[in-house]
Enzyme design. Sequence first.
Site, PDB file in Angstrom:
ATOM      1  N   GLY A   1       0.831  -1.201   0.000  1.00  0.00           N
ATOM      2  CA  GLY A   1       0.000   0.000   0.000  1.00  0.00           C
ATOM      3  C   GLY A   1       0.862   1.246   0.000  1.00  0.00           C
ATOM      4  O   GLY A   1       0.692   2.134   0.841  1.00  0.00           O
ATOM      5  N   GLY A   2       1.775   1.323  -0.977  1.00  0.00           N
ATOM      6  CA  GLY A   2       2.746   2.425  -0.980  1.00  0.00           C
ATOM      7  C   GLY A   2       2.400   3.574  -1.912  1.00  0.00           C
ATOM      8  O   GLY A   2       3.257   4.410  -2.201  1.00  0.00           O
TER       9      GLY A   2
ATOM     10  N   GLY B   1      -0.964   8.317   1.046  1.00  0.00           N
ATOM     11  CA  GLY B   1      -0.961   8.516   2.494  1.00  0.00           C
ATOM     12  C   GLY B   1       0.302   8.056   3.210  1.00  0.00           C
ATOM     13  O   GLY B   1       1.427   8.440   2.858  1.00  0.00           O
TER      14      GLY B   1
ATOM     15  N   SER C   1      -3.706   0.496  14.581  1.00  0.00           N
ATOM     16  CA  SER C   1      -4.532   1.701  14.675  1.00  0.00           C
ATOM     17  C   SER C   1      -4.922   1.899  16.128  1.00  0.00           C
ATOM     18  O   SER C   1      -5.077   0.926  16.874  1.00  0.00           O
ATOM     19  CB  SER C   1      -5.815   1.553  13.851  1.00  0.00           C
TER      20      SER C   1
ATOM     21  N   TYR D   1     -13.521  -3.051  11.661  1.00  0.00           N
ATOM     22  CA  TYR D   1     -12.177  -2.514  11.370  1.00  0.00           C
ATOM     23  C   TYR D   1     -11.270  -2.691  12.592  1.00  0.00           C
ATOM     24  O   TYR D   1     -10.132  -3.171  12.478  1.00  0.00           O
ATOM     25  CB  TYR D   1     -12.303  -1.029  10.995  1.00  0.00           C
TER      26      TYR D   1
HETATM   27  N1  LIG Z   1      -5.337   7.606   8.130  1.00  0.00           N
HETATM   28  C1  LIG Z   1      -5.585   7.214   9.363  1.00  0.00           C
HETATM   29  O1  LIG Z   1      -6.181   7.970  10.160  1.00  0.00           O
HETATM   30  C2  LIG Z   1      -5.156   5.853   9.840  1.00  0.00           C
HETATM   31  C3  LIG Z   1      -5.223   5.595  11.225  1.00  0.00           C
HETATM   32  C4  LIG Z   1      -4.822   4.339  11.685  1.00  0.00           C
HETATM   33  C5  LIG Z   1      -4.366   3.391  10.802  1.00  0.00           C
HETATM   34  N2  LIG Z   1      -4.329   3.672   9.462  1.00  0.00           N
HETATM   35  C6  LIG Z   1      -3.857   2.607   8.567  1.00  0.00           C
HETATM   36  O2  LIG Z   1      -2.839   3.097   7.734  1.00  0.00           O
HETATM   37  C7  LIG Z   1      -2.768   2.292   6.548  1.00  0.00           C
HETATM   38  C8  LIG Z   1      -2.615   3.208   5.335  1.00  0.00           C
HETATM   39  O3  LIG Z   1      -3.775   4.008   5.236  1.00  0.00           O
HETATM   40  P1  LIG Z   1      -3.727   5.556   4.828  1.00  0.00           P
HETATM   41  O4  LIG Z   1      -4.308   6.322   5.958  1.00  0.00           O
HETATM   42  O5  LIG Z   1      -2.398   5.931   4.306  1.00  0.00           O
HETATM   43  O6  LIG Z   1      -4.831   5.559   3.681  1.00  0.00           O
HETATM   44  P2  LIG Z   1      -4.743   5.804   2.093  1.00  0.00           P
HETATM   45  O7  LIG Z   1      -4.194   7.151   1.816  1.00  0.00           O
HETATM   46  O8  LIG Z   1      -6.125   5.481   1.608  1.00  0.00           O
HETATM   47  O9  LIG Z   1      -3.706   4.716   1.585  1.00  0.00           O
HETATM   48  C9  LIG Z   1      -4.028   3.353   1.563  1.00  0.00           C
HETATM   49  C10 LIG Z   1      -2.957   2.612   0.777  1.00  0.00           C
HETATM   50  O10 LIG Z   1      -3.220   1.206   0.855  1.00  0.00           O
HETATM   51  C11 LIG Z   1      -3.414   0.687  -0.446  1.00  0.00           C
HETATM   52  N3  LIG Z   1      -4.430  -0.360  -0.349  1.00  0.00           N
HETATM   53  C12 LIG Z   1      -5.684  -0.272   0.151  1.00  0.00           C
HETATM   54  N4  LIG Z   1      -6.283  -1.477   0.109  1.00  0.00           N
HETATM   55  C13 LIG Z   1      -5.381  -2.330  -0.429  1.00  0.00           C
HETATM   56  C14 LIG Z   1      -5.397  -3.714  -0.732  1.00  0.00           C
HETATM   57  N5  LIG Z   1      -6.480  -4.471  -0.513  1.00  0.00           N
HETATM   58  N6  LIG Z   1      -4.292  -4.276  -1.282  1.00  0.00           N
HETATM   59  C15 LIG Z   1      -3.181  -3.529  -1.532  1.00  0.00           C
HETATM   60  N7  LIG Z   1      -3.115  -2.217  -1.276  1.00  0.00           N
HETATM   61  C16 LIG Z   1      -4.198  -1.626  -0.719  1.00  0.00           C
HETATM   62  C17 LIG Z   1      -3.811   1.874  -1.322  1.00  0.00           C
HETATM   63  O11 LIG Z   1      -3.379   1.651  -2.649  1.00  0.00           O
HETATM   64  P3  LIG Z   1      -4.326   1.535  -3.965  1.00  0.00           P
HETATM   65  O12 LIG Z   1      -5.553   2.357  -3.701  1.00  0.00           O
HETATM   66  O13 LIG Z   1      -3.438   2.072  -5.042  1.00  0.00           O
HETATM   67  O14 LIG Z   1      -4.594   0.068  -4.080  1.00  0.00           O
HETATM   68  C18 LIG Z   1      -2.964   2.976  -0.695  1.00  0.00           C
HETATM   69  O15 LIG Z   1      -1.635   2.921  -1.181  1.00  0.00           O
HETATM   70  C19 LIG Z   1      -4.024   1.414   6.566  1.00  0.00           C
HETATM   71  O16 LIG Z   1      -3.681   0.105   6.989  1.00  0.00           O
HETATM   72  C20 LIG Z   1      -4.901   2.094   7.597  1.00  0.00           C
HETATM   73  O17 LIG Z   1      -5.791   1.184   8.198  1.00  0.00           O
HETATM   74  C21 LIG Z   1      -4.705   4.878   8.957  1.00  0.00           C
END
Ligand SMILES: NC(=O)c1ccc[n+]([C@@H]2O[C@H](COP(=O)([O-])OP(=O)(O)OC[C@H]3O[C@@H](n4cnc5c(N)ncnc54)[C@H](OP(=O)(O)O)[C@@H]3O)[C@@H](O)[C@H]2O)c1
Length: 249
Positions: free
Chosen positions: A13-14, A17, A137, A150
Site C-alpha cells: 500500500g505504498g 498517504g 490503529s 475494522y
Molecule cells: N489515516 C488514518 O487515520 C489511519 C489511522 C490508523 C491506521 N491507518 C492505517 O494506515 C494504513 C494506510 O492508510 P492511509 O491512511 O495511508 O490511507 P490511504 O491514503 O487510503 O492509503 C491506503 C494505501 O493502501 C493501499 N491499499 C488499500 N487497500 C489495499 C489492498 N487491498 N491491497 C493492496 N493495497 C491496498 C492503497 O493503494 P491503492 O488504492 O493504489 O490500491 C494505498 O496505497 C491502513 O492500513 C490504515 O488502516 C490509517
Amino acid sequence: MLKFNGKTVVITGGTSGIGKATAKAFLDEGATVIITSRKQANIDATIDELGGNISGFVSNAGNFRDLQAFRENLQKHTHTVDVLFVNAGFGRFHSLEETTEEAFDAQFNALAKGGYFTVQQTVPLLTKGSSVILNTSVVTDMAMPGASVYGAAKSAVKYFTKSFANELKEQHIRVNAVSPGPIGTNFFNEAGLAEEEQETMAAQILSKVPMNRFGEPSEIAKTVIFLASEDASFITGHEIQVDGGIVQV
Ligand SMILES: NC(=O)c1ccc[n+]([C@@H]2O[C@H](COP(=O)([O-])OP(=O)(O)OC[C@H]3O[C@@H](n4cnc5c(N)ncnc54)[C@H](OP(=O)(O)O)[C@@H]3O)[C@@H](O)[C@H]2O)c1
C-alpha cells in the site's frame, strides 16, 4: 551517512498517504524501495512522483491468490528484504446493525489475512537483523463509532506483532507495530461515507485528540524509520502509538 544505504524496503500500500510518505522517507535515507497496491496506474504515478530507486507490483492484500503469489512477484525485484512495512489497508465503517457478511470479510481479508500471509510470504527473503513493522490503529485501544469490524481486524494485526516477534526471534528479525491516530490521508475518503458523514466523523475524532489536529503521514513515516533502524535494535514485539495523545492523555 544515510541510514538505509544498500537496504531493500518493501511497503505494501505504498501509493498514498502513510505508505507513500514512508516510501519517500526510506528513499531519502538511501534505501531501494518496492511498493505494492491494487492498481498499476497508482504504482506508476507514485514511481514518477517519488523517483529514485523505487519499483512496484500489483498485489491486492485482500485477494488470497495475490497473497500466494507475493513472494514470486517480489523476487522479480529483489532476493533479499531488510525492512517490510505491512501497511496496505482501508477502513469501512458500519454500525452493528448494518454490517454485512461481505463488508466483514472484505475488512478481515485485507487487514488480518492480508497482513498475516504477506509476512509469511516474505520471511524466507528477510535478512538476519531485518525488521518487520505492522500498521495497526488506535481503534484497537478505544471504541469508535462504526469501527467494530475494522478495529477487530486491526486487533488481529496487533496480536500478530507479538506472536511474530516471538516466532522470528531466532532468525534475528524484529517485529513491531506503529499505531496511528487520525492522519490526514485518503483513508476517510475511501471509508464509504457520504461527505457530510465524513465531516461529522472528522469533527468527532478531532474533539478527542489532545493535540487538536490530525497527524501528517510523514509523522508516521518517521516512527517506521526509527523502528526499522539500528536505533531500535533492542525493541521487538512493541507497538508505538503516534496519535496526538488520543489514547494516552
Ligand atoms: N489515516 C488514518 O487515520 C489511519 C489511522 C490508523 C491506521 N491507518 C492505517 O494506515 C494504513 C494506510 O492508510 P492511509 O491512511 O495511508 O490511507 P490511504 O491514503 O487510503 O492509503 C491506503 C494505501 O493502501 C493501499 N491499499 C488499500 N487497500 C489495499 C489492498 N487491498 N491491497 C493492496 N493495497 C491496498 C492503497 O493503494 P491503492 O488504492 O493504489 O490500491 C494505498 O496505497 C491502513 O492500513 C490504515 O488502516 C490509517
